[in-house]
Scaffold this motif. Structure first.
Motif, PDB file in Angstrom:
ATOM      1  N   GLY A  96     -28.586 -73.299 -11.871  1.00 33.96           N
ATOM      2  CA  GLY A  96     -27.077 -74.261 -12.116  1.00 33.96           C
ATOM      3  C   GLY A  96     -26.316 -74.043 -10.790  1.00 33.96           C
ATOM      4  N   ALA A  97     -26.687 -73.829  -9.892  1.00 33.13           N
ATOM      5  CA  ALA A  97     -25.824 -73.337  -8.606  1.00 33.13           C
ATOM      6  C   ALA A  97     -26.909 -73.386  -7.594  1.00 33.13           C
ATOM      7  N   ARG A  98     -26.416 -73.195  -6.279  1.00 33.72           N
ATOM      8  CA  ARG A  98     -27.483 -73.119  -5.035  1.00 33.72           C
ATOM      9  C   ARG A  98     -26.450 -72.390  -4.147  1.00 33.72           C
ATOM     10  N   TRP A  99     -27.207 -71.940  -3.209  1.00 30.80           N
ATOM     11  CA  TRP A  99     -26.725 -71.032  -2.122  1.00 30.80           C
ATOM     12  C   TRP A  99     -26.472 -71.875  -0.866  1.00 30.80           C
ATOM     13  N   GLY A 124     -22.177 -69.980   3.642  1.00 30.98           N
ATOM     14  CA  GLY A 124     -22.454 -68.444   3.175  1.00 30.98           C
ATOM     15  C   GLY A 124     -21.896 -68.508   1.702  1.00 30.98           C
ATOM     16  N   THR A 125     -21.885 -69.368   0.820  1.00 33.60           N
ATOM     17  CA  THR A 125     -21.199 -69.382  -0.485  1.00 33.60           C
ATOM     18  C   THR A 125     -22.082 -70.059  -1.487  1.00 33.60           C
ATOM     19  N   MET A 126     -21.648 -69.754  -2.748  1.00 30.44           N
ATOM     20  CA  MET A 126     -22.170 -70.354  -3.716  1.00 30.44           C
ATOM     21  C   MET A 126     -21.773 -71.996  -3.905  1.00 30.44           C
ATOM     22  N   GLU A 127     -22.733 -72.807  -4.131  1.00 33.96           N
ATOM     23  CA  GLU A 127     -22.004 -74.398  -4.273  1.00 33.96           C
ATOM     24  C   GLU A 127     -22.650 -74.909  -5.831  1.00 33.96           C
ATOM     25  N   TYR A 138     -17.960 -64.091  -7.089  1.00 37.95           N
ATOM     26  CA  TYR A 138     -18.347 -64.502  -8.584  1.00 37.95           C
ATOM     27  C   TYR A 138     -19.438 -63.348  -8.827  1.00 37.95           C
ATOM     28  N   PRO A 139     -18.668 -62.614  -9.873  1.00 42.79           N
ATOM     29  CA  PRO A 139     -19.842 -61.405 -10.325  1.00 42.79           C
ATOM     30  C   PRO A 139     -21.042 -62.041 -10.934  1.00 42.79           C
ATOM     31  N   CYS A 140     -21.947 -62.227 -10.273  1.00 40.92           N
ATOM     32  CA  CYS A 140     -23.372 -62.809 -10.740  1.00 40.92           C
ATOM     33  C   CYS A 140     -24.299 -61.826 -11.637  1.00 40.92           C
ATOM     34  N   LYS A 164     -15.689 -70.901 -12.916  1.00 37.39           N
ATOM     35  CA  LYS A 164     -16.427 -72.102 -12.961  1.00 37.39           C
ATOM     36  C   LYS A 164     -17.969 -71.750 -13.132  1.00 37.39           C
ATOM     37  N   TRP A 165     -18.415 -70.876 -12.711  1.00 40.76           N
ATOM     38  CA  TRP A 165     -19.611 -70.483 -12.660  1.00 40.76           C
ATOM     39  C   TRP A 165     -20.051 -69.668 -14.104  1.00 40.76           C
TER      40      TRP A 165
END
Length: 153
Positions: free
Chosen positions: A83-86, A91-94, A124-126, A152-153
Motif C-alpha cells: 500500500g506504499a512504495r519507496w 529517500g522516503t515512503m510515498e 513511520y514506525p513500520c 497516514k500509513w
C-alpha cells in the motif's frame, strides 16, 4: 523459499562471518539476528545492551549491488511495502503507484544505536513481518522516513 534459505545458510557457513547481505525472512529466527547485531555494536562501543535499539537506513542499492559487508550493522533484503512504495530519489515512503499493491524495497541497513540517538523525526514506525500474511510473523519495527504524517500509513 527452501532452496533460497538453503543457499543463504550454505553461503554463510562457508564464510563464517557476517554475510554481505542477509535475507531476513529466510532466517528461522530473524529476531536473534537483530539481537546479534545489537550485541556486536554494544561490545564494540562499550554501550549497555538494554539502552540500545535497532535503527534502519534504507540504501539506494539493491541486492545485486552489494559487494562488501556493512561497516556498521548489517545489510538486509527482501522487504516489500504494502500500500506504499519507496521513492529512491527522495529517500522516503510515498503513495503506491496506480494498481501496485506490493512494492519491492531497496536493501536496508540495520544497525544498533543508543535510545537517545535513535532517529524518530519524520519516520513511520513500520512493522516488519516475515511473510505477507502478517499474523504471528512479526519481526521488528523499522523506522522509514516519510514526508507525510506517520498516521497516514
Amino acid at each position: 523459499n527452501f532452496i533460497e534459505r538453503y543457499k543463504q545458510l550454505s553461503d554463510w557457513t562457508m564464510e563464517l562471518g557476517l554475510p554481505k547481505l542477509t535475507w531476513l525472512s529466510g532466517l528461522f529466527n530473524p529476531q536473534s539476528f537483530l539481537t546479534a547485531v545489537m550485541q556486536t555494536s554494544a561490545r564494540k562501543n562499550d554501550w549497555p545492551l538494554d539502552k540500545m535499539v535497532v535503527q534502519t537506513d534504507v540504501t539506494k542499492k539493491y541486492a545485486e549491488d552489494i559487494t562488501t559487508v556493512s561497516k556498521d550493522g548489517a545489510f538486509v533484503s527482501g522487504f516489500t511495502l504494502e500500500g506504499a512504495r519507496w521513492d529512491d530519489k527522495g529517500g522516503t515512503m510515498e503513495d503506491s503507484l496506480h494498481k501496485e499493491l506490493f512494492a519491492k524495497m531497496p536493501v536496508v541497513q540495520v544497525k544498533a544505536v543508543t535510545v537517545d540517538k535513535a532517529e524518530q523525526k519524520d519516520t513511520y514506525p513500520c512493522p516488519v513481518y516475515r511473510t505477507q500474511d502478517r499474523g504471528p510473523t512479526f519481526i521488528f519495527i523499522a523506522g522509514l522516513k516519510t514526508k507525510s504524517q506517520p498516521a497516514k500509513w
